[in-house]
Write an enzyme that holds these catalytic residues in place. Structure first.
Site, PDB file in Angstrom:
ATOM      1  N   MET A  75       2.346  10.071  -2.535  1.00  0.00           N
ATOM      2  CA  MET A  75       2.197  10.180  -1.094  1.00  0.00           C
ATOM      3  C   MET A  75       0.917   9.501  -0.633  1.00  0.00           C
ATOM      4  O   MET A  75       0.034  10.111  -0.025  1.00  0.00           O
ATOM      5  CB  MET A  75       2.221  11.656  -0.678  1.00  0.00           C
ATOM      6  CG  MET A  75       3.589  12.281  -0.874  1.00  0.00           C
ATOM      7  SD  MET A  75       3.591  14.091  -0.729  1.00  0.00           S
ATOM      8  CE  MET A  75       3.231  14.547  -2.427  1.00  0.00           C
ATOM      9  N   CYS A  76       0.811   8.229  -0.914  1.00  0.00           N
ATOM     10  CA  CYS A  76      -0.412   7.472  -0.667  1.00  0.00           C
ATOM     11  C   CYS A  76      -0.049   6.142  -0.010  1.00  0.00           C
ATOM     12  O   CYS A  76       1.065   5.629  -0.176  1.00  0.00           O
ATOM     13  CB  CYS A  76      -1.136   7.233  -1.998  1.00  0.00           C
ATOM     14  SG  CYS A  76      -2.604   6.185  -1.917  1.00  0.00           S
ATOM     15  N   GLY A  77      -0.973   5.582   0.723  1.00  0.00           N
ATOM     16  CA  GLY A  77      -0.737   4.274   1.310  1.00  0.00           C
ATOM     17  C   GLY A  77      -0.514   3.186   0.275  1.00  0.00           C
ATOM     18  O   GLY A  77       0.086   2.155   0.566  1.00  0.00           O
ATOM     19  N   PHE A  78      -0.994   3.424  -0.961  1.00  0.00           N
ATOM     20  CA  PHE A  78      -0.802   2.450  -2.038  1.00  0.00           C
ATOM     21  C   PHE A  78       0.455   2.719  -2.862  1.00  0.00           C
ATOM     22  O   PHE A  78       0.753   1.970  -3.797  1.00  0.00           O
ATOM     23  CB  PHE A  78      -2.017   2.442  -2.971  1.00  0.00           C
ATOM     24  CG  PHE A  78      -3.262   1.863  -2.363  1.00  0.00           C
ATOM     25  CD1 PHE A  78      -3.351   0.499  -2.082  1.00  0.00           C
ATOM     26  CD2 PHE A  78      -4.350   2.672  -2.052  1.00  0.00           C
ATOM     27  CE1 PHE A  78      -4.499  -0.033  -1.511  1.00  0.00           C
ATOM     28  CE2 PHE A  78      -5.504   2.145  -1.476  1.00  0.00           C
ATOM     29  CZ  PHE A  78      -5.576   0.777  -1.212  1.00  0.00           C
ATOM     30  N   THR A  79       1.204   3.777  -2.528  1.00  0.00           N
ATOM     31  CA  THR A  79       2.401   4.121  -3.297  1.00  0.00           C
ATOM     32  C   THR A  79       3.399   2.971  -3.427  1.00  0.00           C
ATOM     33  O   THR A  79       4.034   2.823  -4.481  1.00  0.00           O
ATOM     34  CB  THR A  79       3.085   5.361  -2.687  1.00  0.00           C
ATOM     35  OG1 THR A  79       2.181   6.467  -2.746  1.00  0.00           O
ATOM     36  CG2 THR A  79       4.353   5.729  -3.443  1.00  0.00           C
TER      37      THR A  79
END
Length: 200
Positions: A75-79
């Protein structure tokens, strides 16, 4: 169903089909957390992980391969980097390379509580088939021993500052370099380093 990654400061939410999932705040699930190291390990091959399925995952099984060790989060912007990591696996696996994912909630708790949830997410959303360890700590005194070793082995980029930090390990088990989260899997500098490590 659409997946969107709005970036609100450091926090990111996933949404789809009218449902918003918030990041968990759980600790790693294994009773053996944060993992084991053989005495006086001098290379990555001296460390033992536990797989996301709860099975032994000795790093020695990758001896002679080039490994990209990545602390991941769902659940990350880099996922979306999962897609690029799987592309690296597809492109280079036959030449003695593997990605190893280490899910972690160390940064804003952006990982699920349960290893089964993490595995299901990775496989269903990104078709991940490279090895995944169980959810673990990757920073601080509770970090997996292999991450503590990495911290002591490099002078720069030696500890994750966020999700999707990348450590490149050579065929001899020595740490080559660390790459921050913003270095994407398909970035020229990472590709060049991987190919050099493979002897291309």
């Amino acid at each position: 169903m659409r997946i969107w990654f709005p970036i609100l400061g450091a926090g990111v939410l996933l949404a789809g089909a009218g449902m918003v999932m918030t990041a968990s705040r759980a600790q790693p699930t294994s009773a053996n957390t944060p993992g084991k190291a053989r005495a006086a390990a001098s290379s990555a091959w001296g460390f033992d992980l536990t797989s996301i399925d709860g099975k032994p995952m000795p790093m020695s099984q990758y001896r002679g391969k080039v490994v990209l060790l990545v602390n991941t989060a769902s659940m990350c912007g880099f996922t979306p980097q999962y897609e690029g990591l799987q592309n690296l696996q597809n492109r280079y696996a036959a030449r003695g390379f593997t990605v190893i994912g280490v899910p972690s909630g160390d940064f804003k708790s952006q990982e699920y509580d349960d290893n089964r949830q993490i595995k299901q997410f990775c496989e269903s959303k990104f078709g991940i088939n490279f090895p995944m360890a169980e959810k673990s700590h990757v920073i601080g005194t509770a970090a997996l021993p292999i991450y503590q070793w990495a911290r002591n082995s490099l002078t720069t980029e030696n500890e994750p500052k966020w999700n999707f930090h990348k450590f490149l390990i050579g065929k001899d088990g020595k740490l080559i370099a660390g790459f921050p989260s913003k270095v994407e899997p398909q970035s020229p500098e990472l590709i060049r380093a991987i190919e050099q490590a493979m002897g291309s």
